[in-house]
Design a protein around this motif. Sequence first.
Motif, PDB file in Angstrom:
ATOM      1  N   ALA A 194      10.845   2.540  -9.763  1.00 23.92           N
ATOM      2  CA  ALA A 194       9.642   2.621  -8.931  1.00 23.92           C
ATOM      3  C   ALA A 194       9.934   3.500  -7.732  1.00 23.92           C
ATOM      4  O   ALA A 194      11.011   3.419  -7.127  1.00 23.92           O
ATOM      5  CB  ALA A 194       9.212   1.237  -8.479  1.00 23.92           C
ATOM      6  N   PHE A 195       8.960   4.346  -7.402  1.00 23.44           N
ATOM      7  CA  PHE A 195       9.098   5.228  -6.251  1.00 23.44           C
ATOM      8  C   PHE A 195       7.771   5.236  -5.504  1.00 23.44           C
ATOM      9  O   PHE A 195       6.715   5.410  -6.105  1.00 23.44           O
ATOM     10  CB  PHE A 195       9.474   6.643  -6.687  1.00 23.44           C
ATOM     11  CG  PHE A 195       9.920   7.522  -5.550  1.00 23.44           C
ATOM     12  CD1 PHE A 195      11.268   7.688  -5.277  1.00 23.44           C
ATOM     13  CD2 PHE A 195       8.995   8.160  -4.746  1.00 23.44           C
ATOM     14  CE1 PHE A 195      11.678   8.489  -4.223  1.00 23.44           C
ATOM     15  CE2 PHE A 195       9.396   8.961  -3.689  1.00 23.44           C
ATOM     16  CZ  PHE A 195      10.740   9.129  -3.417  1.00 23.44           C
ATOM     17  N   GLN A 196       7.844   5.036  -4.177  1.00 25.52           N
ATOM     18  CA  GLN A 196       6.642   5.038  -3.356  1.00 25.52           C
ATOM     19  C   GLN A 196       6.741   6.081  -2.250  1.00 25.52           C
ATOM     20  O   GLN A 196       7.821   6.313  -1.700  1.00 25.52           O
ATOM     21  CB  GLN A 196       6.432   3.675  -2.698  1.00 25.52           C
ATOM     22  CG  GLN A 196       5.895   2.598  -3.601  1.00 25.52           C
ATOM     23  CD  GLN A 196       5.633   1.324  -2.821  1.00 25.52           C
ATOM     24  OE1 GLN A 196       6.514   0.827  -2.123  1.00 25.52           O
ATOM     25  NE2 GLN A 196       4.434   0.787  -2.945  1.00 25.52           N
ATOM     26  N   ASN A 252      10.270   4.975  -0.493  1.00 21.19           N
ATOM     27  CA  ASN A 252      10.706   3.624  -0.812  1.00 21.19           C
ATOM     28  C   ASN A 252      10.780   3.479  -2.323  1.00 21.19           C
ATOM     29  O   ASN A 252       9.964   4.070  -3.048  1.00 21.19           O
ATOM     30  CB  ASN A 252       9.701   2.614  -0.239  1.00 21.19           C
ATOM     31  CG  ASN A 252      10.137   1.192  -0.417  1.00 21.19           C
ATOM     32  OD1 ASN A 252      11.323   0.887  -0.278  1.00 21.19           O
ATOM     33  ND2 ASN A 252       9.209   0.307  -0.744  1.00 21.19           N
ATOM     34  N   GLY A 253      11.748   2.712  -2.825  1.00 17.97           N
ATOM     35  CA  GLY A 253      11.799   2.527  -4.266  1.00 17.97           C
ATOM     36  C   GLY A 253      12.981   1.715  -4.732  1.00 17.97           C
ATOM     37  O   GLY A 253      13.810   1.239  -3.942  1.00 17.97           O
ATOM     38  N   VAL A 254      13.051   1.573  -6.058  1.00 16.51           N
ATOM     39  CA  VAL A 254      14.110   0.798  -6.685  1.00 16.51           C
ATOM     40  C   VAL A 254      14.320   1.293  -8.109  1.00 16.51           C
ATOM     41  O   VAL A 254      13.362   1.674  -8.791  1.00 16.51           O
ATOM     42  CB  VAL A 254      13.769  -0.714  -6.685  1.00 16.51           C
ATOM     43  CG1 VAL A 254      12.471  -0.982  -7.425  1.00 16.51           C
ATOM     44  CG2 VAL A 254      14.899  -1.542  -7.296  1.00 16.51           C
ATOM     45  N   ILE A 255      15.564   1.349  -8.544  1.00 17.04           N
ATOM     46  CA  ILE A 255      15.909   1.529  -9.951  1.00 17.04           C
ATOM     47  C   ILE A 255      16.489   0.196 -10.407  1.00 17.04           C
ATOM     48  O   ILE A 255      17.560  -0.203  -9.959  1.00 17.04           O
ATOM     49  CB  ILE A 255      16.934   2.659 -10.154  1.00 17.04           C
ATOM     50  CG1 ILE A 255      16.415   3.968  -9.571  1.00 17.04           C
ATOM     51  CG2 ILE A 255      17.241   2.840 -11.641  1.00 17.04           C
ATOM     52  CD1 ILE A 255      17.442   5.078  -9.569  1.00 17.04           C
ATOM     53  N   SER A 256      15.760  -0.501 -11.247  1.00 16.72           N
ATOM     54  CA  SER A 256      16.138  -1.864 -11.593  1.00 16.72           C
ATOM     55  C   SER A 256      16.479  -1.967 -13.069  1.00 16.72           C
ATOM     56  O   SER A 256      15.761  -1.464 -13.930  1.00 16.72           O
ATOM     57  CB  SER A 256      14.983  -2.826 -11.274  1.00 16.72           C
ATOM     58  OG  SER A 256      15.315  -4.137 -11.660  1.00 16.72           O
ATOM     59  N   ASN A 257      17.595  -2.612 -13.340  1.00 14.66           N
ATOM     60  CA  ASN A 257      17.923  -2.986 -14.712  1.00 14.66           C
ATOM     61  C   ASN A 257      18.224  -4.473 -14.739  1.00 14.66           C
ATOM     62  O   ASN A 257      19.146  -4.946 -15.374  1.00 14.66           O
ATOM     63  CB  ASN A 257      19.090  -2.164 -15.271  1.00 14.66           C
ATOM     64  CG  ASN A 257      20.352  -2.316 -14.449  1.00 14.66           C
ATOM     65  OD1 ASN A 257      20.313  -2.707 -13.294  1.00 14.66           O
ATOM     66  ND2 ASN A 257      21.481  -1.992 -15.043  1.00 14.66           N
ATOM     67  N   ASN A 258      17.389  -5.194 -14.009  1.00 18.49           N
ATOM     68  CA  ASN A 258      17.539  -6.643 -13.913  1.00 18.49           C
ATOM     69  C   ASN A 258      17.339  -7.276 -15.277  1.00 18.49           C
ATOM     70  O   ASN A 258      16.549  -6.812 -16.089  1.00 18.49           O
ATOM     71  CB  ASN A 258      16.479  -7.178 -12.943  1.00 18.49           C
ATOM     72  CG  ASN A 258      16.927  -8.441 -12.252  1.00 18.49           C
ATOM     73  OD1 ASN A 258      17.742  -9.176 -12.796  1.00 18.49           O
ATOM     74  ND2 ASN A 258      16.396  -8.679 -11.073  1.00 18.49           N
ATOM     75  N   GLU A 276       0.847  -1.195   0.000  1.00 17.39           N
ATOM     76  CA  GLU A 276       0.000   0.000   0.000  1.00 17.39           C
ATOM     77  C   GLU A 276       0.882   1.243   0.000  1.00 17.39           C
ATOM     78  O   GLU A 276       1.951   1.265   0.621  1.00 17.39           O
ATOM     79  CB  GLU A 276      -0.913   0.010   1.230  1.00 17.39           C
ATOM     80  CG  GLU A 276      -1.882  -1.161   1.284  1.00 17.39           C
ATOM     81  CD  GLU A 276      -2.725  -1.146   2.541  1.00 17.39           C
ATOM     82  OE1 GLU A 276      -2.270  -0.535   3.542  1.00 17.39           O
ATOM     83  OE2 GLU A 276      -3.824  -1.739   2.544  1.00 17.39           O
ATOM     84  N   SER A 277       0.428   2.269  -0.678  1.00 20.68           N
ATOM     85  CA  SER A 277       1.171   3.524  -0.677  1.00 20.68           C
ATOM     86  C   SER A 277       0.236   4.677  -0.998  1.00 20.68           C
ATOM     87  O   SER A 277      -0.827   4.491  -1.592  1.00 20.68           O
ATOM     88  CB  SER A 277       2.321   3.489  -1.693  1.00 20.68           C
ATOM     89  OG  SER A 277       1.829   3.413  -3.014  1.00 20.68           O
TER      90      SER A 277
END
Length: 807
Positions: free
Chosen positions: A442-444, A455-461, A407-408
């Motif tokens: 993603a940024f929350q 909260n978040g992530v920068i992903s280049n998976n 939830e955000s």
Amino acid sequence: MRHTLFYSLFKVLTFLTLIYGCNDDSKVKRTSIDFISSDFTHIIRFNHFETFKSQLNAQSLVLDLKKSSATANLRNLLQPLEAVEKNGEGIIALETESILNYLFVTDTINLTINFEGFDNDSIITSAKKEFRFYKLNEVAAYSYTQGKHFLMSNSLDCLIKAISKREDNLSLLEDFKVIDNTKDVSVINYNKRFLTPVFNQNPTDSITDVFADFSTLDFSFEPKNIRFSGVTASTDSIAILQLFKNTKALKNKAVQIFTADFDNFKSLTISDYTNFEAKLSQIDLDSLPNFITLAVEVAQIETKNNTAVALRFLDDNLISDEILNNDKLETYRDVDIYSVQNNTVFRKSFQPFIFSEEVNYVFTLNDFYVFTKTQEFAQQLIADYTNNNTIAASAKFEAITVYLSDESSLLILKNNQTLSSLLQDLLNTSENITLSDAHLTAFQLIYEDNFAHLNGVISNNNFKRSSKNVSELFSLSLDTDILMKPQFVINHLNREKDIAAQDINNTLYLISNKGAIYWKKRLDGPIIGIISQIDTYKNGRLQLAFVTRNKLYVLDRNGNDVSGFPMNFKDAITQPLSVFDYDNNKNYRLLITQNNELLMLDKNGKTVSGFKPDLSNATISKQPQHFRIGNKDYIVFAQGNKMKILDRVGKTRIDVKESINFSENDIFLNNNQFTTMSAEGLIVQINNRGIAALTGTQSTQNTAMDASSKNVVTFSENKLIINKKEVELDFGNYTQPKLFYLNDKIYVAITDLQTNKAYLFDCQGDLINNFPVYGNATLQLDNVDKNKVLGALTTGSSNSIILYQIQ
């Protein structure tokens, strides 16, 4: 100068790519914050400096930025810091309001300063103190050691002020208690506009660009992810963050309805719309429709050329009539699309988070009312939703959900292109910054009491691709409703597949595998069965052969009648045209069925005089088919309650004594036995001596089947059985199952007409990834081009054809 989260992070990352040093297992950590004054807007703390540099240089986003010429000036400014090798904690303070100044502070434990290769290394005196001055490629820096601390800066004034500082920075001391000392790096920010560009959708028309008084972010770096979390707070009544005051974070459900093919996505949850009143004081609240104040989630998606806004309500019965109060424009894939009365409703109602200049169309998906500017984009969103091509179902989003809260208050997603554009803006360059991997950012924001969690992530998976990924190649609407299911036909010009279909006006269409209509031809009636292809002239050019109730057609590639066709028949044709090529020498036989009679023609339409079939007076209820076992030919069909098995000239080859109560299923050759299904649900198999074997429980009627030489699939009630492997489906109204053998693999297709879901399984009964897709006819599978791209063909709405690509 405006700076965002990504701006400050970028500066830190670029700095670290310039430093290379030795490893040391020392774990000594000491604070250096006494040297940091309130002039600095960003304080960056490194937990273990050398270890962190090593991790960071393996992060592909950093490596991409390091390669960009747009970062050249910043890299040059920080070159002298290559002299610093530190195993342990370090702090960098940045002053960014005008010219960039930095101050590096660390203790002297496990510290090495290596000036080898520098252009200048000397001592200068200022303010009665001796400073070390050095240059690397004409870039200057100054350092000073005071007690057990080492300080370094690009500005001598900045360095003098730091070592002369006496008062405590109480705010910084308190804020340092908030950061997580176990993380790789932490950033404390005092620029009130630090996070504004992340959230502000339309900064040119916003009442404020102040986001919060301060924020902290803790970062963890991995080769394929940059993760961050922290807090932010504000006492400023006009700050953007204050709009979340007294609200409760809710689940962001819009990811379940919006397309995965996006550039930018935002989802704002609203437990109390009255918190936006201060922001909306600039406009007349009474001018807003009532449904705006009842929304609990508002989301926006942006693609390269389109945007859409979606609203979710706790009880849409309260507002349905208000939103859908205009004329219905069309029904697309069972979804009604309406026009919008107030097309400027999203210009200011959810600013600064959501902005859309104009919306003209609205429709419902799941619990949402979705608004778009164009009807075409509405159709695209509906198509992607029905095909399960949504954000929530995408591999990229699934890979990062483990880092996100359920939830955000606000969820923001940005794709590769958006991140690249953002970096260009931050660097104030027109140079295209190429990112080597596919990124999803993603940024929350989760508001709680008087502060918010970040909260978040920068992903280049390297997201694991499904063994089969499905995308829609095209959706094409015919002039009117479809009569004959679309089917693949060979394009002899390029050896790819085209598509043939007929509408209720008896118009036959030939369509490319890109969705372009080659031609349309009006026929005298509906085509019976499917279209066959023959090479009449034995020159590699294929013709289309088929029958209607009273005609036999043979058409060339351009839709023109071949000489001598169509042939007219006084008596009705009652089964599809059967085309036989006994010896694969293109001496075709065209078999016409008329109730209880068979007429054999050659490829020119001449009667084959030697064909005199042994027939009864009963109606032929199954299309005659040709099978070959060894060197013998068999023409097989159902007449009355008998299975007729004839030779080439029509004489009885196998005399089947048993009576069979035939079902609607065809006759197949399976394991060299003539196989079909009885009306009682029993599988009937007849061998080459005419001996019949019945298998099954006789408990289920209306069983549908398909079979090939080695495989059998049946379907009854909700059970699909593939080579004795049972798959249980939801109860519904299903089509006949269909077997396909393509690219050395077996596929089974079946469609639920009740829910318009088209399923595709493998031979083990496992559903192919990304299925079901939208469709209201059994999928037709084939390799559609020279690269053996697997295409799945079906119908959409009553007049549309859909071609999916499976790869």
